[in-house]
Every structure is written in structure tokens, then in C-alpha cells.
Write a protein that holds these residues in place. Sequence first.
Motif, PDB file in Angstrom:
ATOM      1  N   THR A 305      -0.895 -18.871 -46.119  1.00  0.00           N
ATOM      2  CA  THR A 305      -0.876 -19.972 -45.144  1.00  0.00           C
ATOM      3  C   THR A 305       0.410 -20.743 -45.250  1.00  0.00           C
ATOM      4  OG1 THR A 305      -3.246 -20.130 -45.441  1.00  0.00           O
ATOM      5  CG2 THR A 305      -2.171 -21.961 -44.281  1.00  0.00           C
ATOM      6  N   SER A 306       0.845 -20.925 -46.536  1.00  0.00           N
ATOM      7  CA  SER A 306       2.099 -21.651 -46.735  1.00  0.00           C
ATOM      8  C   SER A 306       3.253 -20.934 -46.065  1.00  0.00           C
ATOM      9  CB  SER A 306       2.379 -21.774 -48.240  1.00  0.00           C
ATOM     10  OG  SER A 306       3.663 -22.290 -48.448  1.00  0.00           O
ATOM     11  N   ASP A 307       3.337 -19.620 -46.223  1.00  0.00           N
ATOM     12  CA  ASP A 307       4.422 -18.841 -45.575  1.00  0.00           C
ATOM     13  C   ASP A 307       4.370 -18.978 -44.052  1.00  0.00           C
ATOM     14  OD1 ASP A 307       5.395 -18.038 -47.952  1.00  0.00           O
ATOM     15  OD2 ASP A 307       4.617 -15.940 -47.853  1.00  0.00           O
ATOM     16  N   LEU A 308       3.159 -18.885 -43.534  1.00  0.00           N
ATOM     17  CA  LEU A 308       2.979 -18.992 -42.080  1.00  0.00           C
ATOM     18  C   LEU A 308       3.493 -20.327 -41.552  1.00  0.00           C
ATOM     19  CD1 LEU A 308       1.777 -17.218 -39.865  1.00  0.00           C
ATOM     20  CD2 LEU A 308      -0.390 -18.430 -40.152  1.00  0.00           C
ATOM     21  N   ASN A 341       5.968 -13.034 -37.636  1.00  0.00           N
ATOM     22  CA  ASN A 341       5.115 -13.416 -38.770  1.00  0.00           C
ATOM     23  C   ASN A 341       3.950 -14.251 -38.289  1.00  0.00           C
ATOM     24  OD1 ASN A 341       6.569 -12.073 -40.695  1.00  0.00           O
ATOM     25  ND2 ASN A 341       7.806 -13.856 -41.317  1.00  0.00           N
ATOM     26  N   ILE A 342       4.259 -15.220 -37.496  1.00  0.00           N
ATOM     27  CA  ILE A 342       3.218 -16.115 -36.986  1.00  0.00           C
ATOM     28  C   ILE A 342       2.214 -15.314 -36.158  1.00  0.00           C
ATOM     29  CG2 ILE A 342       2.730 -18.112 -35.503  1.00  0.00           C
ATOM     30  CD1 ILE A 342       5.685 -18.979 -36.135  1.00  0.00           C
ATOM     31  N   GLN A 343       2.743 -14.489 -35.252  1.00  0.00           N
ATOM     32  CA  GLN A 343       1.862 -13.743 -34.372  1.00  0.00           C
ATOM     33  C   GLN A 343       1.025 -12.752 -35.156  1.00  0.00           C
ATOM     34  OE1 GLN A 343       1.172 -14.770 -31.679  1.00  0.00           O
ATOM     35  NE2 GLN A 343       2.978 -15.602 -30.573  1.00  0.00           N
ATOM     36  N   LYS A 344       1.638 -12.167 -36.263  1.00  0.00           N
ATOM     37  CA  LYS A 344       0.878 -11.223 -37.073  1.00  0.00           C
ATOM     38  C   LYS A 344      -0.332 -11.896 -37.696  1.00  0.00           C
ATOM     39  CE  LYS A 344       2.992  -7.002 -38.204  1.00  0.00           C
ATOM     40  NZ  LYS A 344       4.371  -7.012 -38.730  1.00  0.00           N
ATOM     41  N   ALA A 345      -0.041 -13.146 -38.119  1.00  0.00           N
ATOM     42  CA  ALA A 345      -1.123 -13.896 -38.714  1.00  0.00           C
ATOM     43  C   ALA A 345      -2.257 -14.060 -37.715  1.00  0.00           C
ATOM     44  CB  ALA A 345      -0.597 -15.278 -39.162  1.00  0.00           C
TER      45      ALA A 345
END
Lengths: 487, 325
Positions: A305-308, A341-345
Amino acid sequence: MNRIQKKIWMLASVVLIIMAIIWIALTYYNQQTQNQYNDILQRYLSMNEVTSSSQQVVTDLNNFLLDPSEENVDKLNQSKVKLNEAKGEIGKLRNSENEFALMNYMNLIDSLIETTDRSLMFYEESDTETSNKEFTEATRLSKYISEMTLTLIDTELRTYDVFYRGIIDQSAEFKKLGIWLMLLITLVLLVITYWFSLSITRPVQQLTRAANELSAGKFDKEIKVESNDEISFLAQTFNRMRININNLFQEIQQKAQLEHELQQNKLLLQESQLKNLQSQINPHFLFNTLNTLSKKAYLEGSEETSDLLVSVAGLLRYNLKWLDKSVTLQDEVMVIQQYMNIQKARFTDRLTLHLDIDQSCLEVQLPGLTLQPIIENAVIYAVEPREDGGQIWLRIIDDDNMVMIEVEDDGPGIPENIRRQILNGELIETNRASTGIGFTNVVKRLRLFYGMENLMDIQSEMGAGTKVLIRIPKTRGIEQHAQTLDR
Amino acid sequence: MRKAGIIVLSFICIFLSYLTFITAQKAFQSDWKLPVASSHKEDRFRIVLITQELDTPFWDKVGKGAEQQAQKSGASLEVWGSYGKNQDDFLKKLEIAIQSKVDGIIVQGLDTDRFKELTKVKAAFYGIPIITVGNDVPKAESLRKTYVGSNQHLAGMMIAKLMLSDMGQEGQVILLSDSQKEYYQEERLSGIKEVLQSFPNVKTVYAETPETREQVIAKTRDLLNQYPEADGFIAVNANTAGAMIQEIGRRGQVEPYFIYSFDDGSESITLLKQKKLDGVIEQSPEMMGRKSVDVLMQWLKNETVPLDADGYSSEIRMIKAMDER
């Protein structure tokens, strides 16, 4: 010599020549008539001369017989010579009509001279009586001559009667001829003058009309003057002027259009800046909050979550920071990775991004946030609606002096009309989920940034995916445009 | 409108040109011809016919005949003369002709001294041949080349015979001559007398009268008074016939008288047609004219030299009043 002057000269010479011809003809005719009159008069005068000189001979003879002096002899001889001369003149008057009479006449004169001589001869021989008889005969002869002169003149009058009447008739006809000729010439000259003046004034009128139209602002009508003089030259010059003005006019119009376009572009830019500003208050707060949230998630052990959150914050920062600046392709790719990255999440396995990047092309300059909206579009239209997800390919290929960027998806494709609208920059987007900058914006910005058309192409097949192609020059064509944009 | 104007204008133009052309043609064209100035010096013989009685039928015929013949033989001829036996005028014309040195003169003989002097002296001086025509003058007195015309003696005989045949061999005849005693009248008289001599029962009365009309009338009156039984008249000078008959007509009927004359009077033919004249001796004036020119030309061309001095007689014939229609 110029043409109008030549024309006037020509008219004047035509008139002059006509006048001259008439004058010469009349003079010649007059001369002829005069000669005829003179001849006729000469005839009468010659005859009269015979009468008077024959009388003179008789008078002189008489004087001599009365007073036989030297002086009187001379006088008598003189008058005899004169009579002979007159006889010679008479000889010339011979014609078929009076031949007989004239012959008699001349012989009578001879007889008179002979009689006179005889009288003189007898006088010298002192035969006064015979001499006087001869003198009486001479007197009679002189009388006969006078009478015959009258008869001859009478004959003459009868012979020439027709001729005289002819002359009278002719002069009457001549008077008529004068009137008709004058009328004819007047008419002809009037017609010629009318035609001639028309040939001068008509081109002037045409030119005036043309000038009127020109002053009324009609520059597209050709000025045509049917003439071969200075007016036509004037018209040609005028026409050239009209063409020049027309060209200038069109140039100005083009420039105005260009200016208008520029204005539009500025407005477009301002719009994006405004949007940018609108979202500036929240972003800083949001940005800080996202950082806090990221740290908090990290502290609580939720590293993912932090990375996102870091990605979201980075994207947000990039969005705010580089919108009106040119960036390298490297930056763009980085942002896309963060975005993905965001969309992958969000989509987890449903979304697959294939990157195929030629590392040597990453230094190319391009407007900020060019690729992100395209990828975002691909995610929205090709991945989001499909349950089993979709794939997106991003390729950066070196193509000589250009860099080819391909964004391909395997979504449902775009209808042809929409595709064309997008490429023409006409589509007004209803912004659903983008970060704020639409596809159209990208198209226009690319066009302005490089000053070139056709940098972008969309290939699409319904149900088989869409491919967006962007070609970016390695060196920027028009620096000016960039400067304008950089302001 | 414009087109109509042009058509009208060109019509006027053509019309005016036409008029101008026509008048120019008239003004410059001279259809009268002047007599040709004759330069030919070829000497056509110039002949003059001179009579005392111009404009009488008889002498007109002579002139006509002469002109025809002159044209034929290529001579130029003019007819001159006096009117009504004006002797002065006649002689003046003759003198002018002589002084004008014409090539030949054909003249009606006039039995006067002046005439004889002119023909004998003047004409001979200039070497101009003279032929008498119609009336003769004695050759010796005039030096005429020849005479062309009727044999007047014969004519006198014919008229006498004509009268005798009409009147019978008995009666009184008045011979009216004029006082000029011209040669041709003498000839006629001698002819008449020659015939009548053999008829002792025919008495002749000879009378002379001047030629003026009044005097003829007066003489006729005298004669009628003196010889009321006269049966016949012969006007030896044809010109007196008219006046004579007029006077006889005033006295009574003309028909009972036997009146005769010659055709060389101005009224002869008219009187014959009116049957006032019972008979006329007709001569051949045209032939006289022709013959005289012919003879003169022969002389001038040296074809017949000398000419027959006795003369060339022309035909004579009698015409009775009943012959005439």
C-alpha cells in the motif's frame, strides 16, 4: 507618336485629303470651263478684229489718197499687216460647220488687200479715176467683210448654241452637285467622327467602370479594355495593380487566420493551466497527505500500500509539475510505469503491460503528459470494461531521425467516425476518469509543439484492438513554436 | 434601335452617293459635240448657187438638186440669193461670191448691165467659171460658160400650142410680160409668137408691167377694160400670174378665160390646183440643179472643156388643170 494622337492626325488628314481632292477637281473643272469660255470669246474677238482692221485699212487708204505722205503709207502698211495677222487667226477657227463661209471670208480679206494694192498702184501711175474706183470697191469689200463677220458670228452662235446651253446646264448641275456633295461629306464625316470619338471614349468608359468596381472592393473581376491605344496600356497597368492588391489581400487574410489559430492555441493552453491551478490547492494537500499515508502504511507494515501511495503521489507531482514543460521520453516512461503500478493495484491480473523500449531513444524531448493520457485511454476503453482484462503494449522504436511510439491494446476498437474526429481534434470529451487531459489535447499539443501535422495516427479494427502511433522527430523542427509554448 | 439607326444611316448614305454620282456624271459629261476643227486642206471645190428667189418652190427644188449632186461629186455647195427678186441684194451676193474667190458660181441669169459687168469683168478677172441656171443670159454678153435649164423658146412654143389646143384657133390672147425684158422672157415670147404667127385668127396683145403686185393688178385692169373680148392670158413671167388672176377673179368668173403660165412662179402650182390656171409648163428644177453642178464639176476637173455654150436643156412638159387632182 502615341496612338490617340495618331488617330486624331489620321482623321484630320482624311478630312484634309477629301477637301483637297474636291478643291483640285473643282479648280480643274473651273479651269477647263474658263478655257472653253476663253476659246469662245477668242473666236468672237478674232472675227471682230478682222472687221475693225479691214475698216482701218480702208480708212488708211482713204487718208493716203487724200494726203499721200510717208506717214500715211506706213500706217496703211501697218494696218495691212494687222489685217493679215487677223486673217491668220481666223484660219484657226475653221471647223466642219463654217469651213465654206470661213474660206470665203478669208478670200474676201485677200480681195480687200489686193484691191487696196491695186488702188495704190493706179494712184502711183497717176490713174486717179481707176484708183478711186478701186477704192470704192475696197470700201464695199470692207462693208461686205463687216456683214460677213456678223453672218459668221451668227453661224457661230447657231453652231455653238447646243454647246452654250450645255455649259449653262452643266453649271446648274454643278450647283446641285455641290449641294449633294456637301451633304454626303457632312454625313460621312459625322459618321467617321462619331465612330472615331467612340473609339476613344469607349475604352475610357470601360476603364471608369472598372475603376468604380475596384473602388467598390471587387478585386476579382478582370479589367478588359478593347482598344489598342494608351487607354489599353492604362487598363493593363490597372489590371496588374488589381492582381497585386488581390494577392496582398489574400496574404493578409491568411495571416489573420494564422493569428486566429495561434490565439486558439493560447486559449487551449490557458485552459489546461487553469485546470492545473484549480487542482493545485488540493494536490499539495493531497500530495502531503498521500506521503503521510504512505509512511503510515509502511509503519503499519503494509509495504504494498505504501508503494502504491508513493506511485500515486509521484504521478500527481509529475502531473502538476510538467504539464507546461517539455520533458524527456525517459520521464514519460517513468510516469507511465508509476501509473501502471497504480492501475495494477486496481486491476491486478486483468491488466498486462508489455514494454518494448529502445533505450537509445529516451533522450528525445516531447511535451509533458503525452503518453499518459493515451495509456489511460487504453486502460479505460480496453481493460476496464472487460472482465478477463486486456493487454497493452508500449513500444518505442528508433526510426531513422524519428522515434516511433506505439501504444497498442486488444480492446474493442474505435468506430471510424470517432477515430477521425479524434485525429482532427474535433472530439469533445466527456471526461469520465482521466486525470484531466484528454486525447484531443494531446493531439493538438503535439501539432503545436512540433509544428507538424500527421504526427499521430490511430489504427483500429472493431473487436481486434487499437493501435495509436506517435512519431516524434529527434530534433524539433520549429524552435519558435516551442518558445511560444515555453513562455 | 441602334441597328435600325445604322440601316437608316447607310440608306441615306447610299442615296446621297447615288445622287452625287448622277449629278457628277451630268456635270462632268459633255454629250454635246463641237464641230470638228477641220484641218484637212484638201481643196474641195467651193460652189455657190445664187438665185433671186429664195424660198420659192421652184428654186428650192433647184437648190435641192444641186446639193444632192454636190454631195455626190464631193464639192461643197452653198445656196445664196435674194428674196423676191431683190436685184441689189442678188448682185451683192454675186459680187461677194466673186470676191470670195469661190471655185464656181451657178447663177440665175439676170439680164442687166450690172450683172453682165460682174460676170464678164469681175469673174473673168478672178477666173471664176459662171454657169447660168433656169434663166439664161446671152453668152456673148456675160461670158457664162454654159446654160443649164429649160429651152425657153421651146417652152414658149409649147405653151402657145397648149393654149391653141384648148381655145381653138380663134380668139384674142393677152401676153403679159414684165418690163424687165429679161432674156428668158424674150425667148418665151419669141416661142409663143412663132407659133401664133401661123394662126392669123388668133390675135395677140402684148403688154408689159412692172413686177410689183399693185402694178400687175392695175395693168390687168387696164387690159380687161381695153380688151373686154380677150379669151386667153399667158403670164410670161410666172410671178405675175397670181396678181393677174386675182384681178380677173374680181371682175367675174375666172373659168371662161384660158390662162396659162410657167411653173417658176411662187403661186403657179397652187393656182393650177385651184384650176384657176388652165395649164402650166412644168420644167425640171431638180434636174437643173443636178445638171448644173455636174457640168460645173466637169469643167473644174477639166473633163469637158469647153462646155457646150448653147447650154444643156432640161425637160419641160405641159400640165393641164384637169391632169391635176
